[in-house]
Design a protein around this motif. Structure first.
Motif, PDB file in Angstrom:
ATOM      1  N   MET A 102       0.824  -1.202   0.000  1.00 14.77           N
ATOM      2  CA  MET A 102       0.000   0.000   0.000  1.00 14.77           C
ATOM      3  C   MET A 102       0.861   1.256   0.000  1.00 14.77           C
ATOM      4  N   ALA A 103       1.911   1.273   0.831  1.00  9.56           N
ATOM      5  CA  ALA A 103       2.792   2.436   0.890  1.00  9.56           C
ATOM      6  C   ALA A 103       3.475   2.674  -0.452  1.00  9.56           C
ATOM      7  N   ALA A 104       3.922   1.587  -1.090  1.00 12.52           N
ATOM      8  CA  ALA A 104       4.604   1.723  -2.374  1.00 12.52           C
ATOM      9  C   ALA A 104       3.648   2.231  -3.451  1.00 12.52           C
ATOM     10  N   ALA A 105       2.413   1.705  -3.475  1.00 14.02           N
ATOM     11  CA  ALA A 105       1.441   2.136  -4.478  1.00 14.02           C
ATOM     12  C   ALA A 105       1.069   3.602  -4.288  1.00 14.02           C
ATOM     13  N   GLN A 106       0.890   4.019  -3.034  1.00 16.13           N
ATOM     14  CA  GLN A 106       0.537   5.413  -2.779  1.00 16.13           C
ATOM     15  C   GLN A 106       1.700   6.325  -3.142  1.00 16.13           C
ATOM     16  N   PHE A 107       2.919   5.881  -2.867  1.00 14.66           N
ATOM     17  CA  PHE A 107       4.094   6.666  -3.250  1.00 14.66           C
ATOM     18  C   PHE A 107       4.101   6.908  -4.755  1.00 14.66           C
ATOM     19  N   GLY A 134       5.580  19.215  -9.879  1.00 17.45           N
ATOM     20  CA  GLY A 134       5.214  20.605 -10.119  1.00 17.45           C
ATOM     21  C   GLY A 134       4.213  21.165  -9.136  1.00 17.45           C
ATOM     22  N   SER A 135       3.891  20.403  -8.084  1.00 16.26           N
ATOM     23  CA  SER A 135       2.938  20.876  -7.079  1.00 16.26           C
ATOM     24  C   SER A 135       3.664  21.589  -5.939  1.00 16.26           C
ATOM     25  N   ASP A 136       2.879  22.103  -5.000  1.00 16.69           N
ATOM     26  CA  ASP A 136       3.439  22.917  -3.926  1.00 16.69           C
ATOM     27  C   ASP A 136       3.291  22.302  -2.540  1.00 16.69           C
ATOM     28  N   ALA A 137       2.447  21.275  -2.388  1.00 15.04           N
ATOM     29  CA  ALA A 137       2.255  20.667  -1.075  1.00 15.04           C
ATOM     30  C   ALA A 137       1.503  19.355  -1.222  1.00 15.04           C
ATOM     31  N   VAL A 138       1.615  18.521  -0.181  1.00 12.31           N
ATOM     32  CA  VAL A 138       0.898  17.241  -0.108  1.00 12.31           C
ATOM     33  C   VAL A 138       0.210  17.167   1.246  1.00 12.31           C
ATOM     34  N   VAL A 139      -1.063  16.778   1.237  1.00 10.37           N
ATOM     35  CA  VAL A 139      -1.812  16.520   2.468  1.00 10.37           C
ATOM     36  C   VAL A 139      -2.279  15.068   2.414  1.00 10.37           C
ATOM     37  N   ALA A 140      -2.058  14.331   3.508  1.00 13.03           N
ATOM     38  CA  ALA A 140      -2.422  12.916   3.542  1.00 13.03           C
ATOM     39  C   ALA A 140      -3.348  12.616   4.703  1.00 13.03           C
ATOM     40  N   THR A 141      -4.182  11.607   4.495  1.00 12.91           N
ATOM     41  CA  THR A 141      -5.026  11.074   5.560  1.00 12.91           C
ATOM     42  C   THR A 141      -5.299   9.617   5.229  1.00 12.91           C
ATOM     43  N   GLY A 142      -6.235   9.006   5.945  1.00 12.45           N
ATOM     44  CA  GLY A 142      -6.578   7.616   5.666  1.00 12.45           C
ATOM     45  C   GLY A 142      -5.647   6.646   6.366  1.00 12.45           C
ATOM     46  N   ALA A 189      -0.630   4.041   3.754  1.00  7.42           N
ATOM     47  CA  ALA A 189      -0.802   4.873   2.568  1.00  7.42           C
ATOM     48  C   ALA A 189      -0.286   6.281   2.819  1.00  7.42           C
ATOM     49  N   ALA A 190      -0.577   6.820   4.002  1.00  9.11           N
ATOM     50  CA  ALA A 190      -0.057   8.153   4.338  1.00  9.11           C
ATOM     51  C   ALA A 190       1.460   8.151   4.380  1.00  9.11           C
ATOM     52  N   ALA A 191       2.055   7.045   4.828  1.00  7.47           N
ATOM     53  CA  ALA A 191       3.522   6.948   4.831  1.00  7.47           C
ATOM     54  C   ALA A 191       4.065   7.018   3.415  1.00  7.47           C
ATOM     55  N   GLY A 192       3.386   6.365   2.469  1.00  9.00           N
ATOM     56  CA  GLY A 192       3.806   6.460   1.078  1.00  9.00           C
ATOM     57  C   GLY A 192       3.695   7.867   0.544  1.00  9.00           C
ATOM     58  N   ALA A 193       2.638   8.572   0.949  1.00  9.74           N
ATOM     59  CA  ALA A 193       2.458   9.955   0.507  1.00  9.74           C
ATOM     60  C   ALA A 193       3.537  10.861   1.080  1.00  9.74           C
ATOM     61  N   ARG A 194       3.885  10.653   2.352  1.00 10.56           N
ATOM     62  CA  ARG A 194       4.933  11.496   2.931  1.00 10.56           C
ATOM     63  C   ARG A 194       6.277  11.210   2.259  1.00 10.56           C
ATOM     64  N   THR A 195       6.538   9.953   1.942  1.00  9.54           N
ATOM     65  CA  THR A 195       7.780   9.620   1.251  1.00  9.54           C
ATOM     66  C   THR A 195       7.850  10.325  -0.102  1.00  9.54           C
ATOM     67  N   ALA A 196       6.718  10.365  -0.814  1.00 10.54           N
ATOM     68  CA  ALA A 196       6.686  11.066  -2.102  1.00 10.54           C
ATOM     69  C   ALA A 196       6.937  12.559  -1.905  1.00 10.54           C
ATOM     70  N   ALA A 197       6.308  13.157  -0.893  1.00  4.57           N
ATOM     71  CA  ALA A 197       6.518  14.579  -0.637  1.00  4.57           C
ATOM     72  C   ALA A 197       7.977  14.859  -0.301  1.00  4.57           C
ATOM     73  N   GLU A 198       8.578  13.985   0.513  1.00  3.56           N
ATOM     74  CA  GLU A 198       9.980  14.158   0.877  1.00  3.56           C
ATOM     75  C   GLU A 198      10.891  14.031  -0.337  1.00  3.56           C
ATOM     76  N   LYS A 199      10.605  13.061  -1.181  1.00  6.06           N
ATOM     77  CA  LYS A 199      11.418  12.851  -2.388  1.00  6.06           C
ATOM     78  C   LYS A 199      11.367  14.078  -3.300  1.00  6.06           C
ATOM     79  N   LEU A 200      10.198  14.726  -3.363  1.00  5.54           N
ATOM     80  CA  LEU A 200      10.027  15.893  -4.225  1.00  5.54           C
ATOM     81  C   LEU A 200      10.346  17.207  -3.518  1.00  5.54           C
TER      82      LEU A 200
END
Length: 407
Positions: A81-86, A95-103, A107-118
């Motif tokens: 799930m984390a990998a798919a969400q990432f 090209g975005s400016d921010a990421v907000v995660a929930t759920g 899945a939120a961990a994958g989203a934070r990893t993507a935000a950190e990578k970018l």
């Protein structure tokens, strides 16, 4: 400004993100939502002009398999799930400016990893207080987790919960982070939640208690205004008699749902009331052809709940808030996660009844309905409705624009 909103869960996890996306658009920002690929989610988002980036398998398909969540294979499922969400968030957030995660937290961990990578600002939002560690409440029960009996210190219980998450989710997350060139995290829970999470719950319905270990920002619930008319056949049923009692359990499978429908209809009829059955993911159905019952699928609850005598439901954050805003008494039959919390809050506020346990019987539901349909409960529900805030999504949108520098 462009924002990616990430979630993985049921309707109650997706609808608030749509509310935040619409609030962001009103402030001139663009938002897209990374969420499960369920058809109903896509249709709901499309109906308010919000782009869906689909992630993973439809949640409803998994619920329909009929199995309760378990700890078997949980680590592997969480890592996937984390990998798919990432992958979805990383692609959507270019090209975005921010990421907000929930759920769900993996899945939120994958989203934070993507935000950190970018290199993007990231915020986590919870929809109920007990999703966040606090000395004032214990952690909610997780599949595969066994907390020791007799321990009542909530800080100790939350420490054990954090250890469980590290052991169950942390290894998979760190393996994925290594694969994308990021360093490991020492504490899975704290990494996902951050030290300043948002609480998207109404301050009266779901208050955050201070002092606590986290710097929580309570925005209020993210309500998506709904102007859709009710179906013509439903309107005809409502006009044909006294306000019915609505019975529906949303995204909950309600194992033995045929029995649940029978019990609910019998208990409501015993109160001398008509019955409106919400099919939901349990696919509740009418038990006979009597004209005092009607079954409905997708409908505008914001409008519908103002026209019923009471709402019997599972106790999800969204349904609880919608019923509270409508000023209608509630009976909460909690199934899992946040639902026992909301059942307790409904009872504490005097706006309804908390059913004891997830499986209603004729006797138990009759007792709960008797309390909910009492005049003093109706009066109290009306009083509380006037105090519920509706600006939570706007508050969060402003916070997000400030966090991202209003670029």
């Amino acid at each position: 400004m462009r924002v990616v909103l990430s979630t993985y869960g049921s309707r109650g996890d997706v609808e608030p993100m749509a509310g935040l996306a619409v609030a962001l658009r009103a402030l001139g920002a663009q938002a897209r939502v990374c969420a499960p690929s369920d058809k109903e989610f896509a249709e709901r988002l499309a109906g308010v002009g919000v782009e869906l980036v689909p992630v993973g398998q439809p949640v409803r398909t998994q619920v329909a398999k009929g199995a309760r969540p378990s700890g078997s294979g949980l680590s592997e499922r969480a890592a996937a799930m984390a990998a798919a969400q990432f992958e979805a968030v990383a692609a959507a957030a270019e090209g975005s400016d921010a990421v907000v995660a929930t759920g769900l937290l993996p899945a939120a961990a994958g989203a934070r990893t993507a935000a950190e990578k970018l290199g993007l600002p990231y915020a986590f939002a919870a929809f109920f207080p007990s999703y966040l560690p606090s000395p004032y409440h214990p952690p909610f029960a997780r599949p595969g987790q066994s907390l020791p009996e007799g321990v009542t210190d909530n800080r100790v219980l939350h420490d054990l919960d954090a250890r469980f998450m590290n052991e169950t989710f942390g290894t998979g997350l760190n393996a994925h982070r290594a694969s994308v060139g990021l360093s490991p995290v020492a504490d899975f829970r704290d990494h996902v939640l951050t030290g300043r999470p948002w609480l998207a719950a109404d301050p009266l319905l779901g208050p955050w208690q201070e002092p606590a270990d986290l710097d929580v920002v309570q925005t209020g619930a993210w309500v998506l205004p709904d102007g859709r008319p009710l179906p013509a056949e439903l309107e005809a049923f409502l006009e044909a008699g006294e306000p019915p009692v609505y019975v529906g359990f949303g995204s909950m499978p309600m194992h033995g749902s045929g029995d649940a429908a029978q019990v609910a209809v019998d208990a409501v009829r015993a109160q001398g009331r008509r019955v409106l059955v919400g099919r939901g993911w349990a696919d509740l159905a009418l038990i006979d052809g009597a004209d005092d019952c009607f079954a409905v699928g997708e409908a505008n609850h914001q409008v519908l709940f103002r026209r019923v005598a009471a709402v019997v439901h599972h106790g999800g954050a969204g349904t609880t808030t919608t019923a509270a805003l409508a000023g209608v008494p509630q009976v909460v039959v909690p199934q899992m996660v946040d639902q026992p919390y909301w059942a307790a809050r409904v009872a504490e506020l005097g706006i309804g009844a908390a059913h004891d346990g997830p499986t209603p019987t004729y006797e138990s539901l009759t007792a709960a309905l008797t309390k909910a349909l009492a005049e003093e409960t109706r009066v109290r529900a009306t009083e509380v409705a006037a105090r519920i805030r509706t600006d939570g999504a706007q508050v969060a949108a402003e916070l997000l624009l400030d966090m991202a520098g209003r670029t």
